[in-house]
Design an enzyme around this catalytic site. Structure first.
Site, mmCIF file in Angstrom:
data_model
loop_
_atom_site.group_PDB
_atom_site.id
_atom_site.type_symbol
_atom_site.label_atom_id
_atom_site.label_comp_id
_atom_site.label_asym_id
_atom_site.label_seq_id
_atom_site.Cartn_x
_atom_site.Cartn_y
_atom_site.Cartn_z
ATOM 1 N N LYS A 49 47.916 40.228 71.172
ATOM 2 C CA LYS A 49 47.287 40.969 72.258
ATOM 3 C C LYS A 49 46.878 39.991 73.349
ATOM 4 O O LYS A 49 46.256 38.957 73.075
ATOM 5 C CB LYS A 49 46.069 41.740 71.776
ATOM 6 C CG LYS A 49 45.373 42.513 72.904
ATOM 7 C CD LYS A 49 44.478 43.610 72.399
ATOM 8 C CE LYS A 49 43.981 44.467 73.554
ATOM 9 N NZ LYS A 49 43.253 45.654 73.111
ATOM 10 N N ASP A 70 36.505 51.659 69.426
ATOM 11 C CA ASP A 70 37.717 52.237 70.022
ATOM 12 C C ASP A 70 38.525 53.006 68.982
ATOM 13 O O ASP A 70 39.756 52.920 68.950
ATOM 14 C CB ASP A 70 38.570 51.137 70.657
ATOM 15 C CG ASP A 70 39.512 51.673 71.725
ATOM 16 O OD1 ASP A 70 39.293 52.803 72.206
ATOM 17 O OD2 ASP A 70 40.461 50.957 72.084
#
Length: 248
Positions: free
Chosen positions: A41, A130
């Site tokens: 990421k 999240d």
């Protein structure tokens, strides 16, 4: 690929982009040091505040091991951006998996497995922040895996800006309250509700959803015919506007 060194360090051979969101981009890459394929990421936000926060939370979250939680690898900086490697989980999205089988049974299994991953994080003093269907993958052997710890925060730490997708954000997050495990349980409730009904509890524009969460009570039932009462009750309990009323 010729542009791999521009996107990732030379250690990683870029294979493809596998996802992108508000926080960053995730790539599939071959780790030439470890000799295996991983996910990497790369964060969009290069501010010192974000870099410091992610570094701190990553070190805690990386130590958590649970079969239903993606395993983090290494944290590093490249070309001014913060990046981290993690386990590459092969499978299908949670929503796709639920629709492909016994709907109610698969929702129940998914909630149980994600709750286990969250419990492991919470014991380590971290909240995910999240939780949503697009951040959950199901492997061919039906292991439900919670992904993306890019928004993780320390329980009870400094109050943070509202982050994540508005449909899944807990009402108390709108007042910049310090992160607690209850915000993850709210998001898990929204996830269960959506998997069963095809919609989230509050509809509208992002602004309308935020106002509704702060002013209206959540649904008292999913309204799904044939759903066993314990599962219906659990999902709606996780949607309680008062975080103290949610299950642990």
């Amino acid at each position: 690929m010729d542009d791999a060194p521009q996107v990732l360090p030379e250690r990683f051979e870029l294979i493809r982009e596998v996802g992108a969101g508000g926080m960053g981009v995730v790539y599939e890459a071959h780790d030439q040091v470890l000799g295996r394929t991983v996910a990497v990421k790369v964060f969009h936000d290069r501010s010192p505040e974000t870099i410091d926060r992610v570094k701190q939370e990553f070190r805690v979250a990386a130590a958590v091991r649970h079969p239903n939680l993606v395993r983090l690898g290494e944290l590093f900086e490249h070309d001014g951006s913060l990046c981290f490697s993690m386990e590459l989980v092969h499978g299908v999205g949670l929503s796709t998996w639920v629709r492909a089988g016994d709907h109610h049974a698969r929702v129940r299994a998914a909630i149980g497995q994600v709750a286990g991953a969250l419990a492991a994080l919470h014991r380590a003093g971290v909240v995910h922040r999240d939780v949503k269907p697009s951040n959950v993958v199901v492997t061919p052997d039906e292991r439900v895996v919670l992904l993306d710890l890019g928004l993780a925060a320390t329980i009870g730490g400094k109050a943070l800006e509202v982050a994540g997708t508005v449909e899944y954000v807990a009402p108390e997050s709108l007042t910049a309250a310090a992160p607690t495990p209850a915000i993850d349980l709210y998001a898990l409730g929204v996830t269960g509700f959506e998997l069963l009904t095809g919609r989230t509890p509050f509809d509208g524009t992002p602004a309308e959803i935020l106002v509704a969460k702060s002013q209206r009570e959540p649904p008292t039932t999913t309204g799904v015919a044939g759903l066993l009462a314990p599962l219906d009750d659990l999902i709606t309990a996780m949607l309680a506007r008062d975080p103290r009323a949610r299950p642990t």
